[in-house]
Design an enzyme around this catalytic site. Structure first.
Site, PDB file in Angstrom:
ATOM      1  N   GLU A 263       6.663  14.332  -7.502  1.00 49.43           N
ATOM      2  CA  GLU A 263       7.305  13.191  -8.468  1.00 49.43           C
ATOM      3  C   GLU A 263       6.427  13.420  -9.620  1.00 49.43           C
ATOM      4  O   GLU A 263       5.059  12.873  -9.615  1.00 49.43           O
ATOM      5  CB  GLU A 263       7.679  11.835  -7.965  1.00 49.43           C
ATOM      6  CG  GLU A 263       8.641  11.698  -7.059  1.00 49.43           C
ATOM      7  CD  GLU A 263       9.077  10.301  -6.697  1.00 49.43           C
ATOM      8  OE1 GLU A 263       8.426   9.366  -7.622  1.00 49.43           O
ATOM      9  OE2 GLU A 263       9.518  10.048  -5.416  1.00 49.43           O
ATOM     10  N   GLU A 317      19.272   5.773 -13.289  1.00 54.35           N
ATOM     11  CA  GLU A 317      20.000   5.168 -12.214  1.00 54.35           C
ATOM     12  C   GLU A 317      20.072   3.899 -12.511  1.00 54.35           C
ATOM     13  O   GLU A 317      19.039   3.031 -12.566  1.00 54.35           O
ATOM     14  CB  GLU A 317      19.250   5.519 -10.943  1.00 54.35           C
ATOM     15  CG  GLU A 317      19.144   6.913 -10.814  1.00 54.35           C
ATOM     16  CD  GLU A 317      18.155   7.480  -9.696  1.00 54.35           C
ATOM     17  OE1 GLU A 317      18.227   7.067  -8.335  1.00 54.35           O
ATOM     18  OE2 GLU A 317      17.000   7.949  -9.801  1.00 54.35           O
ATOM     19  N   LYS A 320      18.903   0.631  -9.813  1.00 56.08           N
ATOM     20  CA  LYS A 320      17.450   0.278  -9.308  1.00 56.08           C
ATOM     21  C   LYS A 320      16.911  -1.022  -9.747  1.00 56.08           C
ATOM     22  O   LYS A 320      17.271  -1.280 -11.037  1.00 56.08           O
ATOM     23  CB  LYS A 320      16.611   1.652  -9.888  1.00 56.08           C
ATOM     24  CG  LYS A 320      16.975   2.898  -9.512  1.00 56.08           C
ATOM     25  CD  LYS A 320      15.877   4.067  -9.870  1.00 56.08           C
ATOM     26  CE  LYS A 320      14.528   3.825  -9.157  1.00 56.08           C
ATOM     27  NZ  LYS A 320      13.545   4.758  -9.498  1.00 56.08           N
ATOM     28  N   GLU A 326      12.549   1.261 -14.839  1.00 58.99           N
ATOM     29  CA  GLU A 326      13.069   1.883 -13.681  1.00 58.99           C
ATOM     30  C   GLU A 326      14.382   2.728 -13.579  1.00 58.99           C
ATOM     31  O   GLU A 326      14.379   3.689 -12.820  1.00 58.99           O
ATOM     32  CB  GLU A 326      13.089   0.765 -12.613  1.00 58.99           C
ATOM     33  CG  GLU A 326      11.696   0.147 -12.386  1.00 58.99           C
ATOM     34  CD  GLU A 326      11.159   0.988 -11.247  1.00 58.99           C
ATOM     35  OE1 GLU A 326      11.599   2.106 -10.782  1.00 58.99           O
ATOM     36  OE2 GLU A 326       9.956   0.556 -11.289  1.00 58.99           O
TER      37      GLU A 326
END
Length: 416
Positions: A263, A317, A320, A326
């Protein structure tokens, strides 16, 4: 009924076979903590459009695995931390592998299983004690099913497993984790599997924007730094972080382990106190990174080794938790439009799958846990970033810690 997907078939066919020359094959994290993401079959052309040939899932979502059948895209599928204790049972591990890996081979190219995420930095002795036995059990299942030559087993670590990260040549693991890490790395060597690290230079800048060079973390032209021990020159923080991991591995006797960055990424939006979270900075970080991957440029310590990097993330997203950043790490918005210019053809208005909620996988037998995103993935940052500085501090290398089931980051010692 009118086709809900407005993308023309000709454009889809073009993008399925289009690989931009500026971008070499790379990896991408496909998270699904959202309720508005495209159907997996509509994600295929998006992945192809950026030249990505590897995907890491946080589960083993059957819809995704089926959609990518016969595309040649390689997959890392994952087992969440909550299932480590169950995976110690050989029969449950074998059932899981049968249902979630073997069932999709060879059409879908699953090449790796990630068991747990950032387990060692939860500081949870039960999780830690279960990690290696779970990895061994899953590997044994692969051996029994004669899949071990094509599918490996690994686990992703936070950079916080390092005690020392600067200078890169002095990289060392936390003393309390050395024994555990050594056993895991020994497993990697015996099974020829990669050592995964999650690394985010963004958090160094966010934690101390007045002292950390933005150009240094964004791969922009800068004077860089020189490792006083090795005399190697570093012009970006990510490479320094990777080489600190190489040094840490060498310090425990392992010099030839394959290190992959599972990541790394940069948010395009954040709250008022989240310095640097802008579309322009995200574009620079991810596009410059993809260019480096395309140049097959290794790190100063490993100049002849290809970079093995998975960008975080494919989509923004919306479910989250945590600060705004985030929910804004995606290269793409849920409608398929680019979150910022990526230098590749754009796709808009991809039809959504309102049932997306983390990518839960197939439902195996009652004795085998269903697949779901690891709780360690739910958040990348915390509202507060702890900065540990010293008289040497000019730049800071970030690392992560886990608290209350959410992965949180603090900036650890990298004193430049």
């Amino acid at each position: 009924m009118m086709d809900p997907n407005p993308i023309s078939s000709s454009l889809l066919l073009f993008l399925l076979f289009f690989t931009p020359t500026m971008v070499a094959p790379l990896g991408i994290n496909y998270g699904q903590i959202a309720n508005n993401l495209p159907l997996p079959e509509n994600v295929v052309p998006l992945v192809k459009s950026i030249g990505a040939t590897r995907i890491k899932l946080y589960d083993a979502d059957p819809h995704v695995l089926k959609a990518f059948a016969n595309t040649g895209v390689e997959f890392i599928v994952s087992l969440g931390n909550e299932y480590l204790s169950k995976m110690k049972d050989p029969s449950k591990a074998q059932s899981w592998v049968k249902n979630n890996v073997q069932a999709y081979l060879p059409a879908t190219k699953i090449t790796c299983i990630a068991v747990g995420n950032e387990v060692l930095t939860f500081n949870d002795t039960i999780l830690t004690d279960n990690l290696l036995p779970a990895m061994q059990s899953v590997h044994t299942a692969l051996v029994n099913l004669k899949l071990d030559k094509q599918v490996t087993v690994t686990t992703a670590h936070s950079l916080a497993i390092l005690q020392t990260s600067y200078p890169p040549s002095a990289g060392a693991f936390r003393r309390d984790l050395v024994n555990c890490v050594t056993q895991i790395v020994d497993f990697h060597c015996k099974t020829d599997s990669p050592f995964l690290i999650n690394a985010y230079p963004y958090f160094a800048y966010k934690g101390n924007p007045k002292q950390v060079s933005l150009d240094f973390v964004l791969f922009q032209p800068n004077s860089g730094i020189v490792d006083p021990e090795s005399n190697l020159h570093y012009d970006n923080m990510l490479f320094a972080q990777i080489d600190a991991v190489h040094s840490a591995l060498a310090s425990i006797g392992y010099k030839n382990v394959c290190v992959q960055i599972s990541e790394t990424g940069w948010p395009s939006k954040g709250d008022a106190d989240e310095a640097g979270a802008t579309p322009e900075n995200a574009r620079k970080y991810n596009c410059n990174l993809m260019k480096l991957i395309g140049q097959k440029k290794g790190t100063p310590m490993r100049p002849n080794s290809d970079l093995n990097i998975y960008v975080f993330a494919l989509f923004n997203e919306n479910l989250k938790p945590g600060p705004s950043s985030e929910r804004n790490y995606g290269l793409f918005k849920p409608d398929g439009s680019q979150a910022y210019p990526l230098g590749v053809p754009a796709i808009n208005a991809v039809s959504t799958n309102s049932s997306s909620s983390g990518g839960s996988g197939s439902t195996p037998s009652a004795s085998v846990p269903p697949v779901s995103s690891s709780s360690g993935y739910l958040a990348i940052t915390s509202d507060s970033v702890s900065i540990l500085s010293s008289s040497f501090s000019l730049f800071l290398f970030p690392s992560s810690i886990i608290t209350n089931r959410l992965r949180m980051y603090e900036v650890l010692s990298a004193f430049i």
